[in-house]
Design a protein around this motif. Structure first.
Motif, PDB file in Angstrom:
ATOM      1  N   GLU A 110       3.590  28.457  -0.301  1.00 52.85           N
ATOM      2  CA  GLU A 110       2.954  27.748   0.869  1.00 52.85           C
ATOM      3  C   GLU A 110       2.835  26.013   0.073  1.00 52.85           C
ATOM      4  N   PRO A 111       3.002  25.219   1.084  1.00 53.29           N
ATOM      5  CA  PRO A 111       2.762  23.811   0.747  1.00 53.29           C
ATOM      6  C   PRO A 111       1.418  23.432   0.602  1.00 53.29           C
ATOM      7  N   VAL A 112       0.976  22.603  -0.061  1.00 56.93           N
ATOM      8  CA  VAL A 112      -0.589  21.912  -0.344  1.00 56.93           C
ATOM      9  C   VAL A 112      -0.400  20.700  -0.516  1.00 56.93           C
ATOM     10  N   PHE A 113      -1.248  19.801   0.172  1.00 58.24           N
ATOM     11  CA  PHE A 113      -1.298  18.184   0.026  1.00 58.24           C
ATOM     12  C   PHE A 113      -2.253  18.003  -1.120  1.00 58.24           C
ATOM     13  N   ILE A 114      -1.724  17.035  -1.765  1.00 60.52           N
ATOM     14  CA  ILE A 114      -2.885  17.042  -3.041  1.00 60.52           C
ATOM     15  C   ILE A 114      -3.379  15.708  -3.397  1.00 60.52           C
ATOM     16  N   ASP A 115      -2.913  14.697  -2.616  1.00 60.70           N
ATOM     17  CA  ASP A 115      -3.249  13.344  -2.660  1.00 60.70           C
ATOM     18  C   ASP A 115      -4.234  12.786  -1.831  1.00 60.70           C
ATOM     19  N   MET A 116      -5.498  12.958  -1.958  1.00 55.91           N
ATOM     20  CA  MET A 116      -6.662  13.001  -1.230  1.00 55.91           C
ATOM     21  C   MET A 116      -6.837  11.364  -1.282  1.00 55.91           C
ATOM     22  N   ALA A 117      -6.579  10.393  -1.911  1.00 52.80           N
ATOM     23  CA  ALA A 117      -6.574   9.055  -2.051  1.00 52.80           C
ATOM     24  C   ALA A 117      -5.835   8.258  -1.017  1.00 52.80           C
ATOM     25  N   SER A 118      -4.871   9.255  -0.573  1.00 57.36           N
ATOM     26  CA  SER A 118      -3.907   8.616   0.633  1.00 57.36           C
ATOM     27  C   SER A 118      -4.559   8.551   1.858  1.00 57.36           C
ATOM     28  N   LEU A 154      -2.807   8.528   6.733  1.00 54.19           N
ATOM     29  CA  LEU A 154      -2.098   8.543   5.613  1.00 54.19           C
ATOM     30  C   LEU A 154      -1.441   7.357   5.218  1.00 54.19           C
ATOM     31  N   LYS A 155      -1.944   6.863   4.193  1.00 54.56           N
ATOM     32  CA  LYS A 155      -1.555   5.261   3.890  1.00 54.56           C
ATOM     33  C   LYS A 155      -0.013   5.070   3.124  1.00 54.56           C
ATOM     34  N   ASP A 156       0.236   6.641   2.636  1.00 54.53           N
ATOM     35  CA  ASP A 156       1.745   6.541   2.329  1.00 54.53           C
ATOM     36  C   ASP A 156       2.198   7.780   2.655  1.00 54.53           C
ATOM     37  N   SER A 157       3.529   8.202   2.507  1.00 51.35           N
ATOM     38  CA  SER A 157       4.215   9.387   2.825  1.00 51.35           C
ATOM     39  C   SER A 157       5.040   9.967   1.675  1.00 51.35           C
ATOM     40  N   SER A 158       4.616   9.845   0.276  1.00 51.54           N
ATOM     41  CA  SER A 158       5.549  10.153  -0.631  1.00 51.54           C
ATOM     42  C   SER A 158       5.566  11.811  -0.724  1.00 51.54           C
ATOM     43  N   ALA A 159       6.819  12.316  -0.688  1.00 51.85           N
ATOM     44  CA  ALA A 159       6.989  13.838  -0.986  1.00 51.85           C
ATOM     45  C   ALA A 159       6.438  14.252  -2.311  1.00 51.85           C
ATOM     46  N   PHE A 160       6.147  13.648  -3.204  1.00 51.59           N
ATOM     47  CA  PHE A 160       5.351  14.054  -4.338  1.00 51.59           C
ATOM     48  C   PHE A 160       4.157  14.440  -4.108  1.00 51.59           C
ATOM     49  N   LEU A 204      11.420  21.424   1.767  1.00 56.12           N
ATOM     50  CA  LEU A 204      11.402  19.955   2.215  1.00 56.12           C
ATOM     51  C   LEU A 204      10.909  19.813   3.599  1.00 56.12           C
ATOM     52  N   LYS A 205      11.263  20.697   4.393  1.00 51.76           N
ATOM     53  CA  LYS A 205      11.107  20.613   6.000  1.00 51.76           C
ATOM     54  C   LYS A 205       9.659  21.126   6.118  1.00 51.76           C
ATOM     55  N   ALA A 206       9.040  22.142   5.501  1.00 50.80           N
ATOM     56  CA  ALA A 206       7.863  22.574   5.487  1.00 50.80           C
ATOM     57  C   ALA A 206       6.816  21.386   4.816  1.00 50.80           C
ATOM     58  N   ALA A 207       7.264  20.802   3.966  1.00 53.65           N
ATOM     59  CA  ALA A 207       6.427  19.584   3.361  1.00 53.65           C
ATOM     60  C   ALA A 207       6.200  18.514   4.370  1.00 53.65           C
ATOM     61  N   ALA A 208       7.420  18.236   4.996  1.00 54.82           N
ATOM     62  CA  ALA A 208       7.443  17.120   6.101  1.00 54.82           C
ATOM     63  C   ALA A 208       6.506  17.528   7.038  1.00 54.82           C
ATOM     64  N   VAL A 224       2.193   2.313   7.904  1.00 55.25           N
ATOM     65  CA  VAL A 224       2.716   1.674   6.821  1.00 55.25           C
ATOM     66  C   VAL A 224       3.548   2.741   6.158  1.00 55.25           C
ATOM     67  N   GLY A 225       3.267   3.924   6.171  1.00 57.31           N
ATOM     68  CA  GLY A 225       4.033   5.090   5.630  1.00 57.31           C
ATOM     69  C   GLY A 225       5.445   5.510   6.270  1.00 57.31           C
ATOM     70  N   TYR A 226       5.456   4.862   7.452  1.00 59.26           N
ATOM     71  CA  TYR A 226       6.666   5.328   8.223  1.00 59.26           C
ATOM     72  C   TYR A 226       7.914   5.278   7.480  1.00 59.26           C
ATOM     73  N   ARG A 227       8.187   3.949   6.743  1.00 61.79           N
ATOM     74  CA  ARG A 227       9.531   3.852   6.023  1.00 61.79           C
ATOM     75  C   ARG A 227       9.605   4.818   4.950  1.00 61.79           C
ATOM     76  N   GLN A 228       8.450   5.112   4.121  1.00 63.52           N
ATOM     77  CA  GLN A 228       8.683   6.126   3.259  1.00 63.52           C
ATOM     78  C   GLN A 228       8.747   7.400   3.537  1.00 63.52           C
ATOM     79  N   PHE A 229       8.114   7.745   4.927  1.00 64.90           N
ATOM     80  CA  PHE A 229       8.361   9.037   5.341  1.00 64.90           C
ATOM     81  C   PHE A 229       9.825   9.229   5.569  1.00 64.90           C
ATOM     82  N   CYS A 230      10.706   8.071   5.954  1.00 64.19           N
ATOM     83  CA  CYS A 230      11.980   8.187   6.345  1.00 64.19           C
ATOM     84  C   CYS A 230      12.900   8.353   5.010  1.00 64.19           C
TER      85      CYS A 230
END
Lengths: 446, 75
Positions: free
Chosen positions: A112-120, A98-104, A77-81, A131-137
């Motif tokens: 190895e972590p990989v980011f998949i949501d290009m539409a973010s 990045l308009k959102d910060s979903s861990a999903f 989770l830390k590496a993903a963050a 706007v994604g700060y709250r979701q990051f928390c």
């Protein structure tokens, strides 16, 4: 999903943002080293009915096995963050965000972590806050703090709510002393209080901020601070029941070698697409399985064992073994809206070989599952099986039965073999530890 | 810089002093947006000042009006 590829339809707006993204320097850099999933714009996939709704399509490289944050260990989770924050910093440098910060939005190729949501990704509107700060928390910071500062694993909280753990709840879990720990006062206490303070405001705060001169520098200051904070976080537990298992000497050296040879022989019989190692501990046998498989999903209910395994895999940049925290007596269910947003474990791809070494006694005696139920479940996965049965004469089983009334009549070698033979064709069989432990290679019935 | 950041944080606490219990429906993250300003160092302090100076002024002028009223009643 079509023909083994993952397609995504884009609206006019999203398509414009994608074009802007591909023109940035960071897109090429993160794609080249695999931190962004390989993606290309394509014509509409054959047989699609959605061409009126979408103006263009993306095709993504397939992730070998989808996993969810509630199945990750602390380090994952830390590496993903950190990946999320690094992408955000790189994007901000080129006026995107990045308009959102979903861990999903983060997945794994091995360790190895990989980011998949290009539409973010979208172009940054001047004067807009992150706007994604709250979701990051909610999805990264508070769950990490809970484990780093309180030694409470975040997994149950993340599985309990698809939105993660918010600052208000997190604040209630913390004591006054915790307010002095890094980041708690700012990101948890203050945010919880401000949330309560402004929950019923009718003002357009976003507009107010823009007019008051909110700039990108404010976002950068916050994100850089968060990156330093997350990078310093550590989970310091040193011991657990299973993380020490390999060193405990339950096997004589000769028996351990026999077990290794048995697994290696079966694994090398033919190449496998996907192997599940159930009850993997720190992954000794997952590594053996990886010698003859495209991909191994290694699972254990012990968070620290998985943490140690992930750290060693991560240090070597392993892209073939995915370690997951999973209690097999209570595996991940389908979650979210109508149970369709997140899939149950078995829905995400079934193995063609399952390894289940010295696990049956825990399922039957510790978790109180009927023997036949457990073997039936293994058979339902559809793959071959390497399974180790530990008899009641073994000291480990004695330990499990202490303080318990032994009403486990089904925990019996003869009954186990009967259950196994009903669902599988039993191949090779080998005795270990003077017959107290038995290894089986069981083949799925076609 | 550090000291200024503390001042900004203090300003945040001052704002919280006037906290009222909220009985509202789901908030879209207003608190989180404002917090980003509080955490923004010097640049944040400038934005906070611009956001709130009218309110501070209003507060000040109200007090002046009250004080004047009080003084008048004394005489």
């Amino acid at each position: 999903m079509r023909d083994g590829s993952v397609f995504r339809g884009l609206s006019q707006q999203a398509s414009t943002e994608w074009d802007a993204l591909t023109e940035t320097r960071f897109f090429g850099r993160f794609s080249a080293d695999g931190r962004l999933v390989a993606t290309e714009k394509v014509d509409a996939p054959a047989a699609t009915n959605d061409t009126e709704r979408w103006v263009s399509f993306l095709r993504h490289e397939r992730i070998p096995f989808i996993s969810y944050p509630y199945e990750w260990c602390f380090g994952m989770l830390k590496a993903a963050a950190l990946l999320q924050l690094d992408l955000l910093l790189a994007a901000l440098a080129e006026d995107m965000i990045l308009k959102d910060s979903s861990a999903f939005n983060v997945q794994w190729v091995g360790a190895e972590p990989v980011f998949i949501d290009m539409a973010s990704f979208e172009r940054l509107s001047p004067g807009d806050p992150w706007v994604g700060y709250r979701q990051f928390c909610e999805m990264f910071l508070c769950p990490l703090m809970l484990q780093a500062y309180k030694d409470v694993a975040f997994n149950a909280w993340m599985r309990g709510s698809i939105d993660g753990l918010g600052p208000s709840d997190c604040y209630r879990l913390f004591s006054m002393r915790d307010l002095l720990r890094p980041g708690v006062l700012k990101h948890v206490f203050l945010q919880a209080k401000l949330e309560a303070r402004y929950a019923d405001t009718e003002r357009d705060v976003r507009d107010d901020l823009r007019k008051a001169g909110f700039t990108k520098e404010l976002i950068l200051t916050n994100v850089r601070g968060l990156r330093r904070l997350v990078a310093r976080m550590d989970w310091r537990r040193r011991e657990s029941e299973w993380s020490e298992y390999v060193d405990c000497g339950h096997y004589e050296r000769v028996d351990q070698q026999k077990k290794i040879d048995f697994v290696r022989d079966v694994v090398s019989m033919r190449s496998r697409r996907l192997v599940w190692d159930l009850g993997c501990n720190t992954g000794t046998f997952s590594r053996l399985a990886a010698e003859g498989a495209d991909y191994v999903v290694a699972q254990d209910g012990d968070h620290l064992a998985i943490e140690r395994f992930w750290r060693s895999l991560s240090a070597e940049g392993n892209r073939k073994i995915l370690p997951l925290v999973n209690n097999l007596a209570d595996p991940s269910p389908a979650l979210g809206w109508r149970g369709r947003e997140r899939q149950a474990l078995e829905q995400r791809g079934t193995p063609d070989l399952v390894m289940c070494l010295a696990l049956v006694h825990h399922m039957v005696i510790t978790a109180n599952l009927p023997m036949r139920e457990f073997v039936d479940w293994l058979a339902s996965l559809g793959g071959d099986l390497i399974i180790e049965f530990v008899t009641k004469d073994d000291p480990m089983v004695h330990t499990l039965l202490r303080n318990k009334h032994d009403n486990y009549d089904d925990y019996d070698l003869e009954f186990f073999e009967r259950c196994l033979a009903e669902s599988f064709e039993i191949g090779r069989r080998e005795l270990l530890c003077e017959g107290r432990r038995i290894m089986y290679h069981a083949l799925a019935r076609g | 810089m550090k000291r200024l950041l503390n001042v900004v944080m203090l300003a945040g606490f001052c704002l919280l002093m006037s906290e009222r219990p909220a009985h509202a429906y789901l908030d879209a993250g207003t608190g989180a947006m404002i917090l980003q300003v509080l955490l923004g160092g010097i640049a944040g302090a400038v934005v906070i000042f611009r956001l709130y100076w009218r309110r501070f002024l209003a507060l000040f002028s109200n007090r002046r009006a009250e004080d004047d009223a009080l003084d008048t009643s004394k005489t």
